[in-house]
Design a protein around this motif. Structure first.
Motif, PDB file in Angstrom:
ATOM      1  N   HIS A 214      28.374 -26.912   8.513  1.00 49.73           N
ATOM      2  CA  HIS A 214      28.397 -25.363   8.777  1.00 49.73           C
ATOM      3  C   HIS A 214      27.357 -24.861   7.711  1.00 49.73           C
ATOM      4  N   GLY A 215      26.473 -24.238   8.330  1.00 44.80           N
ATOM      5  CA  GLY A 215      25.412 -23.520   7.415  1.00 44.80           C
ATOM      6  C   GLY A 215      24.207 -24.552   6.902  1.00 44.80           C
ATOM      7  N   THR A 216      24.416 -25.784   7.444  1.00 47.50           N
ATOM      8  CA  THR A 216      23.101 -26.776   7.036  1.00 47.50           C
ATOM      9  C   THR A 216      22.928 -27.919   8.010  1.00 47.50           C
ATOM     10  N   ILE A 217      22.050 -28.733   8.162  1.00 48.00           N
ATOM     11  CA  ILE A 217      22.185 -29.839   9.033  1.00 48.00           C
ATOM     12  C   ILE A 217      22.001 -31.231   8.273  1.00 48.00           C
ATOM     13  N   PHE A 218      22.233 -32.240   8.669  1.00 47.00           N
ATOM     14  CA  PHE A 218      21.930 -33.702   8.063  1.00 47.00           C
ATOM     15  C   PHE A 218      20.809 -34.086   8.203  1.00 47.00           C
ATOM     16  N   THR A 219      19.858 -33.479   7.354  1.00 51.93           N
ATOM     17  CA  THR A 219      18.422 -33.862   7.221  1.00 51.93           C
ATOM     18  C   THR A 219      17.868 -34.395   6.194  1.00 51.93           C
ATOM     19  N   PHE A 220      18.952 -34.631   5.169  1.00 49.48           N
ATOM     20  CA  PHE A 220      18.756 -34.858   3.924  1.00 49.48           C
ATOM     21  C   PHE A 220      18.154 -36.387   3.542  1.00 49.48           C
ATOM     22  N   ASN A 221      17.524 -36.652   2.574  1.00 50.56           N
ATOM     23  CA  ASN A 221      17.444 -38.165   2.310  1.00 50.56           C
ATOM     24  C   ASN A 221      18.266 -39.067   2.706  1.00 50.56           C
ATOM     25  N   ILE A 222      19.568 -38.792   2.025  1.00 47.65           N
ATOM     26  CA  ILE A 222      20.716 -39.522   2.271  1.00 47.65           C
ATOM     27  C   ILE A 222      21.782 -38.657   2.569  1.00 47.65           C
ATOM     28  N   ASN A 223      22.598 -39.193   3.727  1.00 52.52           N
ATOM     29  CA  ASN A 223      23.672 -38.337   4.285  1.00 52.52           C
ATOM     30  C   ASN A 223      24.871 -39.559   4.225  1.00 52.52           C
ATOM     31  N   GLY A 224      25.823 -38.954   3.565  1.00 50.84           N
ATOM     32  CA  GLY A 224      27.036 -40.226   3.356  1.00 50.84           C
ATOM     33  C   GLY A 224      28.229 -39.920   3.787  1.00 50.84           C
ATOM     34  N   TRP A 225      29.002 -41.130   4.235  1.00 48.57           N
ATOM     35  CA  TRP A 225      30.454 -40.848   4.343  1.00 48.57           C
ATOM     36  C   TRP A 225      30.939 -41.783   3.002  1.00 48.57           C
ATOM     37  N   TYR A 226      31.989 -41.084   2.439  1.00 52.47           N
ATOM     38  CA  TYR A 226      32.685 -41.688   1.195  1.00 52.47           C
ATOM     39  C   TYR A 226      34.303 -41.660   1.523  1.00 52.47           C
ATOM     40  N   ARG A 227      34.828 -42.393   0.496  1.00 49.12           N
ATOM     41  CA  ARG A 227      36.447 -42.509   0.498  1.00 49.12           C
ATOM     42  C   ARG A 227      36.950 -42.672  -0.713  1.00 49.12           C
ATOM     43  N   ARG A 228      38.090 -42.232  -0.806  1.00 51.74           N
ATOM     44  CA  ARG A 228      38.938 -42.217  -1.883  1.00 51.74           C
ATOM     45  C   ARG A 228      40.212 -42.648  -1.716  1.00 51.74           C
ATOM     46  N   ALA A 229      40.453 -44.019  -2.292  1.00 48.32           N
ATOM     47  CA  ALA A 229      41.819 -44.593  -1.931  1.00 48.32           C
ATOM     48  C   ALA A 229      42.617 -44.175  -3.285  1.00 48.32           C
TER      49      ALA A 229
ATOM     50  N   GLY B 229      44.448 -44.230  -6.519  1.00 51.46           N
ATOM     51  CA  GLY B 229      44.147 -45.008  -7.866  1.00 51.46           C
ATOM     52  C   GLY B 229      42.808 -45.409  -7.900  1.00 51.46           C
ATOM     53  N   LYS B 230      42.022 -45.048  -7.205  1.00 52.34           N
ATOM     54  CA  LYS B 230      40.511 -45.581  -7.069  1.00 52.34           C
ATOM     55  C   LYS B 230      39.519 -44.537  -7.014  1.00 52.34           C
ATOM     56  N   GLN B 231      38.455 -44.721  -7.415  1.00 52.14           N
ATOM     57  CA  GLN B 231      37.509 -43.768  -7.545  1.00 52.14           C
ATOM     58  C   GLN B 231      36.505 -43.618  -6.320  1.00 52.14           C
ATOM     59  N   ARG B 232      36.192 -42.692  -6.001  1.00 48.60           N
ATOM     60  CA  ARG B 232      35.457 -42.394  -4.777  1.00 48.60           C
ATOM     61  C   ARG B 232      34.270 -43.390  -4.501  1.00 48.60           C
ATOM     62  N   GLU B 233      34.113 -44.007  -3.412  1.00 48.69           N
ATOM     63  CA  GLU B 233      32.827 -44.599  -3.220  1.00 48.69           C
ATOM     64  C   GLU B 233      32.138 -44.378  -1.964  1.00 48.69           C
ATOM     65  N   LEU B 234      31.087 -44.820  -1.972  1.00 49.68           N
ATOM     66  CA  LEU B 234      29.869 -44.570  -0.590  1.00 49.68           C
ATOM     67  C   LEU B 234      30.175 -45.745   0.043  1.00 49.68           C
ATOM     68  N   VAL B 235      30.591 -45.307   1.480  1.00 44.48           N
ATOM     69  CA  VAL B 235      30.637 -46.656   2.161  1.00 44.48           C
ATOM     70  C   VAL B 235      29.689 -46.593   3.228  1.00 44.48           C
ATOM     71  N   ALA B 236      29.066 -45.620   3.636  1.00 44.28           N
ATOM     72  CA  ALA B 236      27.977 -45.630   4.491  1.00 44.28           C
ATOM     73  C   ALA B 236      27.170 -44.511   4.536  1.00 44.28           C
ATOM     74  N   SER B 237      25.654 -44.803   4.541  1.00 41.04           N
ATOM     75  CA  SER B 237      24.824 -43.629   4.707  1.00 41.04           C
ATOM     76  C   SER B 237      23.711 -43.732   5.800  1.00 41.04           C
ATOM     77  N   ILE B 238      23.124 -42.531   6.086  1.00 40.18           N
ATOM     78  CA  ILE B 238      21.898 -42.543   7.054  1.00 40.18           C
ATOM     79  C   ILE B 238      20.880 -41.710   6.327  1.00 40.18           C
ATOM     80  N   ASN B 239      19.592 -42.318   6.475  1.00 44.68           N
ATOM     81  CA  ASN B 239      18.847 -41.612   5.897  1.00 44.68           C
ATOM     82  C   ASN B 239      18.000 -40.527   6.761  1.00 44.68           C
ATOM     83  N   LYS B 240      16.894 -39.723   6.214  1.00 42.56           N
ATOM     84  CA  LYS B 240      16.258 -38.953   7.081  1.00 42.56           C
ATOM     85  C   LYS B 240      15.816 -39.662   8.706  1.00 42.56           C
ATOM     86  N   ALA B 241      15.291 -40.957   8.324  1.00 45.50           N
ATOM     87  CA  ALA B 241      14.782 -41.481   9.493  1.00 45.50           C
ATOM     88  C   ALA B 241      15.633 -42.211  10.333  1.00 45.50           C
ATOM     89  N   GLY B 242      16.857 -42.170  10.070  1.00 43.71           N
ATOM     90  CA  GLY B 242      17.983 -42.642  10.793  1.00 43.71           C
ATOM     91  C   GLY B 242      18.429 -44.003  10.279  1.00 43.71           C
TER      92      GLY B 242
END
Length: 117
Positions: free
Chosen positions: A25-40, A42-55
Motif C-alpha cells: 500500500h503506497g508503493t509497488i514492488f519494483t525495488f532492486n530486491i523484493n523479499g519474503w522473510y521468515r522468523r521461526a 527462537g531463531k533470527q529472521r531469514e530471507l527465504v526468497a527474493s525477486i529483483n527488478k528484472a524478475g
C-alpha cells in the motif's frame, strides 16, 4: 502511508502447500530486491526468497525447489507459493525490501505458517 499486509498462512500437514500474498500500500514492488522473510521461534529472521527488478529469483537452500516467489503484473503484490511443506518451515512470514543495513518498508504483522508432522 506506505505499508504491507501479508496473508495466506495457516495450519497444514507436512507435504501440503500454501500460497502467501503480500500486498503493498503506497508503493509497488519494483525495488532492486523484493523479499519474503521468515522468523521461526527462537531463531533470527531469514530471507527465504527474493525477486529483483528484472524478475530474477533467488532462494535459500532450505526452500530451493519447494518455494516459488512471484509478483503480480501491476507489481503491487508479492506471492510465495510453498509446496511440500515441512515442520521446519513453521514460522511467521513477512515481506520487505532490504536496503543497505536496513529495510525500506515498515514491517507488517506477518502471516503464521504452522506445519505439523
Amino acid at each position: 502511508q506506505v505499508h504491507v499486509v501479508e496473508s495466506g498462512g495457516g495450519l497444514v500437514q507436512a507435504g501440503e502447500s500454501l500460497r502467501l500474498s503480500c500486498v503493498a500500500h503506497g508503493t509497488i514492488f519494483t525495488f532492486n530486491i523484493n523479499g519474503w522473510y521468515r522468523r521461526a521461534p527462537g531463531k533470527q529472521r531469514e530471507l527465504v526468497a527474493s525477486i529483483n527488478k528484472a524478475g530474477l529469483t533467488n532462494y535459500a537452500d532450505s526452500v530451493l525447489g519447494r518455494f516459488t516467489i512471484s509478483r503480480s503484473d501491476d507489481k503491487t503484490t508479492l506471492y510465495l507459493e510453498m509446496t511440500n511443506l515441512k515442520p521446519g518451515d513453521t514460522a511467521v512470514y513477512y515481506c520487505n525490501v532490504p536496503f543497505q543495513e536496513s529495510y525500506l518498508l515498515t514491517w507488517g504483522q506477518g502471516t503464521q505458517v504452522t506445519v505439523s508432522s
